[in-house]
Every structure is written in C-alpha cells, then in structure tokens.
Design a protein around this motif. Structure first.
Motif, PDB file in Angstrom:
ATOM      1  N   GLY A   1       0.755  -1.241   0.000  1.00 55.55           N
ATOM      2  CA  GLY A   1       0.000   0.000   0.000  1.00 55.55           C
ATOM      3  C   GLY A   1       0.785   1.290   0.000  1.00 55.55           C
ATOM      4  N   HIS A   2       2.024   1.276  -0.485  1.00 54.31           N
ATOM      5  CA  HIS A   2       2.805   2.507  -0.589  1.00 54.31           C
ATOM      6  C   HIS A   2       2.563   3.162  -1.945  1.00 54.31           C
ATOM      7  N   GLU A   3       2.595   4.490  -1.963  1.00 54.55           N
ATOM      8  CA  GLU A   3       2.499   5.213  -3.219  1.00 54.55           C
ATOM      9  C   GLU A   3       3.886   5.260  -3.847  1.00 54.55           C
ATOM     10  N   ALA A   4       4.175   4.281  -4.703  1.00 50.14           N
ATOM     11  CA  ALA A   4       5.516   4.133  -5.259  1.00 50.14           C
ATOM     12  C   ALA A   4       5.444   4.009  -6.775  1.00 50.14           C
ATOM     13  N   TYR A   5       6.483   4.530  -7.434  1.00 51.71           N
ATOM     14  CA  TYR A   5       6.504   4.563  -8.898  1.00 51.71           C
ATOM     15  C   TYR A   5       7.874   4.126  -9.401  1.00 51.71           C
ATOM     16  N   LEU A   6       7.883   3.223 -10.386  1.00 51.38           N
ATOM     17  CA  LEU A   6       9.122   2.855 -11.058  1.00 51.38           C
ATOM     18  C   LEU A   6       9.456   3.907 -12.109  1.00 51.38           C
ATOM     19  N   LEU A   7      10.706   4.305 -12.163  1.00 48.01           N
ATOM     20  CA  LEU A   7      11.171   5.290 -13.129  1.00 48.01           C
ATOM     21  C   LEU A   7      12.216   4.660 -14.030  1.00 48.01           C
ATOM     22  N   GLU A   8      11.925   4.569 -15.331  1.00 49.95           N
ATOM     23  CA  GLU A   8      12.941   4.131 -16.281  1.00 49.95           C
ATOM     24  C   GLU A   8      14.005   5.220 -16.409  1.00 49.95           C
ATOM     25  N   LYS A   9      15.097   4.893 -17.085  1.00 47.48           N
ATOM     26  CA  LYS A   9      16.265   5.784 -17.059  1.00 47.48           C
ATOM     27  C   LYS A   9      15.933   7.201 -17.510  1.00 47.48           C
ATOM     28  N   GLU A  10      15.162   7.348 -18.576  1.00 45.30           N
ATOM     29  CA  GLU A  10      14.862   8.689 -19.076  1.00 45.30           C
ATOM     30  C   GLU A  10      14.089   9.502 -18.035  1.00 45.30           C
TER      31      GLU A  10
ATOM     32  N   LEU B   1      14.019   8.904 -14.820  1.00 39.26           N
ATOM     33  CA  LEU B   1      14.876   9.072 -13.651  1.00 39.26           C
ATOM     34  C   LEU B   1      15.846  10.236 -13.844  1.00 39.26           C
ATOM     35  N   GLN B   2      16.402  10.364 -15.045  1.00 38.87           N
ATOM     36  CA  GLN B   2      17.357  11.440 -15.305  1.00 38.87           C
ATOM     37  C   GLN B   2      16.684  12.815 -15.292  1.00 38.87           C
ATOM     38  N   LYS B   3      15.376  12.839 -15.471  1.00 38.09           N
ATOM     39  CA  LYS B   3      14.656  14.106 -15.332  1.00 38.09           C
ATOM     40  C   LYS B   3      14.538  14.505 -13.862  1.00 38.09           C
TER      41      LYS B   3
END
Length: 472
Positions: A166-175, A177-179
């Motif tokens: 139940g955590h508000e979590a998001y995966l970020l791909e490299k592009e 993430l670099q933002k």
C-alpha cells in the motif's frame, strides 16, 4: 594510473584541503547549552542511559504516558553527539531496515510491521508539529536507484513489495529518472512519495530534548555509566561522581555499549563515512536537477546515499569501515585519507559538480547485527532493558523502538511485544581477532567482486547462511 585518474585524485585532494572533520549537523552556533554532570546520589522511577534518538524518544513518551513518573537521562557526552548527530537522516517508514530486509526476516508479520511503520511515521510527524520542533523537515519522498542489472532486478522486487503493502511508489525508467536527478550512473529508480523525506537530525534531537525538559525530564551530561548493580527495588547505576537508584533502566546506547558483554557479543561497531559539500550555486543546482529533493540511496550492500540540505549542500555517504576492538573514535577518520574514495564516488555520481569543495567529513559507528534492526536485551530480571542495533533508518524507527522498550520495562502488554523481533536476539558475532578478520574480508570482497569474482562467491554464500545476505 592514467592522466584522467591523476586529475581526479588532484581534484579530491584539493576538495579536502580545508575540510572540517566533524559532523556538519553539530557545527551550529545554536547548539544547546551543556547540562551539568551528576555529582551526587539520586533516585528516580526511570533512568535512561544515552541521549540519542532512542533515549530522547523514550524520555518524551515516558512522560506523555505517565506525567507523574520521574525520569532522568544521563549522557556520556552531550545530546546527539553519537549516531543521532551524524546520520544522512533520510526518513523512511520502514521499521526493519527496508522492505527487503523485513521480508527476509519477518515475512509472516509483514502486514503488521508495515501498518505499524506507517502509524509510527504519522506519530513522528505529529510530534514534530505538536511541539513546534524546527528541524528542516522536508516530506519529499525517498528514491531508490539501480546502477546495474542486478540492481534493476532488486528494484523491481522492491517495487512489488511497495505496491503490495500500500505505498504510493513509482518505477522510473532511465529517461524519467534522469529528469528527476542528473546522475549518469543511475539506470532505474523507485520513488516512494509518502511518509518519507529528509530532516536535520541534530535539530530534531535538540528539539526532543527541549520537549522532554518541558515535560519534566532531568538531564545530566558528561555523566557516563561506569557500572550497574541489581538491588531489591531496582538498579543502581554508578557514574564517575555519583549514582542513580532507579526502579527501571533503559540502555539507549546503540553501538556505544562497553559495559555489557552480552550486547557486545551481538553488535559490531561498523563505521559509516559521510562527506558534505559546500552549498551549490543556483547554476549547479539547475544542472543537477533534483527539483523534488528526494533522499536517495542505491541497491548495493556497500551502498551510497545522498540528499540535499536546507542550504543546498549535498550530503554523500556510504564508505564503511571497521577498527579492531570496536574502536568508536579512531584518529584516522579525522584525516582526509578515508574519504578520498567517497569523494571520488560523489564526483562520478554527479559529474557536473566534480571539484566542488568538501566543507565537512565525518564518520562514526552504527550498531551492525545480522538483523540490521533494533533488538532488545534484558538484565536484572527485566529491570534493565537494552534497545539498539540500528543500521539505518533509525531516526524514525527509534521512536517505535522506544515505545516498545517502555512497554517492556513497565511490563505493559501491547500487541507489539508479541512480534518475533521483540522476543529474539540477533546471532552471535565472533570475538576479536576473528571479528576484525571477517569484517575486513567482507569489505574487500564487496569492493573487488566485479573485477575478480572467484572465492568471493563462496564467501557471500557463507554469509547468507549466517544470516547476512550481502550483495556485491
């Protein structure tokens, strides 16, 4: 070494030329006045030994629960001079050193521990707001990053746990993430947005001390515990110039525990090193990104962690060390040498600020156990309790640990006392010289694994069997 390597080393040496080898957090003109040391013999209902986070949270909650209870805190040095005055202070709701570690150790109790972790963080925030503690807190989230394919796999497994509970979590791909952060070595990220962020740890500790004093807690500083003896109505703790007769005692000493062999047999004082940059200019900050100001750490066992301060310095930590005999104050760590590789890693991570000066560098012991999380030990038929063993995220987990320590010394039945982690202790750690040899061998294996492999696979397999699943 090639020409480029020579240039980097020269940059690092220049960066460390005028560095103060003391925690940035404690280098503050507003540090509280030192309390008097104990010079007599006194009595109290509850004695707390140590005024770091565990001791301070114990003191505050003890008086909130029972306002008429007398509470005394003794401190060998001054408030927050130990681990509480020098962490990276990235806030996390985890009580057990991260989701993966919780799943490894207490899988059957994950639901309960995750719920309690969220509740603890909410109460942590409520206390800061209720008592107007000014501590530069930023609720900006925590960002876990991967730097290789093994890290990506670990991150994806972590993401499953975050979403499952139940955590508000998001995966970020490299592009993406670099933002968020311009760091070329980061290839994937996991951003948990709720109940996490950063804080000024010393200001929090000083604020908690102020609250405890307002509630009636008495503090004595430069008053180390020399020894203790059991008495009919409690425990007598002896100090250099006095003594305290207490009905109950909480040892909130974490890695600084020399007077109990039983604790030393399960806790190793591993040193964690940190550097702090000069404040970034607006141009440097713009080039770096990091507009959302998350606390960041990577997936490796020999990890790096980083964050911004209120005045836009970068804190960068993570080079571990160990000195023979659990030495908690080696002179070597007050020189540039042990921080060279850490500054090199800082420049590699953030090449746009390579060459920035290091204003402060420091180290200090964390209490490493095979569980990497708090545990309890009892002495004198439960009249004295040790609560310690944090290896990370102790800024917030210490509040939860203190609550349970109070329940144990008060013999108060709360559901948390039935959880596995409160009933068992970590595994035994061999004495010297085997402790020093094993720890040094492990650090060497972590540092050289990717280049040399070989025997290191067998060593990490053995560590896993011993309850320390370290990953190179």
């Amino acid at each position: 070494m090639d020409e480029r390597g020579d240039t980097v080393i020269e940059q690092v040496k220049l960066a460390l030329e005028d560095t103060k080898f003391t925690p940035f957090w404690l280098d503050d003109p507003n540090i509280p006045n030192v309390e008097e040391n104990l010079k007599t013999h006194i009595k109290t209902d509850l004695l707390i030994v140590g005024s770091g986070f565990t001791g301070l949270w114990s003191a505050v909650q003890a008086k909130e629960q029972k306002p008429n209870r007398s509470v005394v805190v003794i401190e060998a040095n001054t408030t927050a001079i130990g681990a509480s005055g020098r962490p990276g202070a990235i806030l996390s709701p985890s009580l057990m050193h991260g989701m993966e570690n919780t799943d490894r150790l207490f899988q059957d109790e994950m639901n309960v521990l995750e719920r309690l972790g969220k509740e603890n963080m909410d109460q942590f925030r409520r206390t800061i707001e209720k008592y107007n503690i000014e501590c530069d807190v930023e609720w900006s989230g925590e960002l876990i990053v991967a730097m290789d394919e093994q890290g990506v796999s670990d991150l994806e497994n972590e993401y499953k746990l975050y979403t499952q509970y139940g955590h508000e979590a998001y995966l970020l791909e490299k592009e993406a993430l670099q933002k968020e952060i311009h760091a070329p070595t980061f290839i994937k990220g996991l951003w948990s947005k709720q109940r996490s962020g950063t804080i000024h740890p010393a200001k929090l500790a000083w604020g908690l001390k102020r609250v405890a004093k307002d509630l009636g807690v008495i503090f004595y500083e430069h008053t180390p515990m020399i020894s203790s003896t059991s008495e009919k109505d409690g425990v007598r703790v002896h100090t250099p110039n006095g003594s305290i007769q207490a009905k109950k005692v909480i040892l909130a000493t974490n890695a600084f525990t020399r007077h109990k062999k039983k604790i030393r047999a399960r806790v190793a004082a591993i040193r964690d090193r940190i550097v702090m940059t000069e404040p970034l200019t607006s141009t440097q900050l713009s080039e770096l990104g990091w507009a959302n100001r998350q606390g960041i750490f990577d997936t490796r066992s020999q990890l790096n962690y980083m964050r911004l301060t209120k005045d836009n310095r970068i804190l960068f930590g993570g080079r571990l060390g160990y000195f023979y005999g659990n030495n908690t104050d080696p002179i070597y760590d007050k020189s540039p040498a042990p921080y060279v590789r850490l500054v090199q890693a800082l420049y590699t991570t953030f090449p746009t600020i390579a060459g920035i000066k290091i204003s402060h560098a420091w180290s200090g012991p964390i209490a490493l156990t095979n569980r990497m999380t708090v545990h309890y030990q009892q002495f004198y038929q439960g009249k004295m309790i040790y609560a310690g063993g944090y290896s990370g995220f102790g800024v917030t987990a210490s509040r939860f640990a203190a609550r349970i320590a109070l329940a144990i010394v008060d013999d108060k039945e709360i559901p948390e006392r039935q959880l596995s982690f409160t009933k068992a202790v970590p595994a035994w750690i061999p004495p010297e010289p085997f402790r020093w040899i094993g720890i040094k061998l492990t650090f060497y294996a972590l540092d050289t694994y990717k280049v040399k492999g070989g025997w290191r696979d067998a060593w990490f397999y053995l560590l896993k069997k011993m309850g320390l699943p370290l990953k190179p």
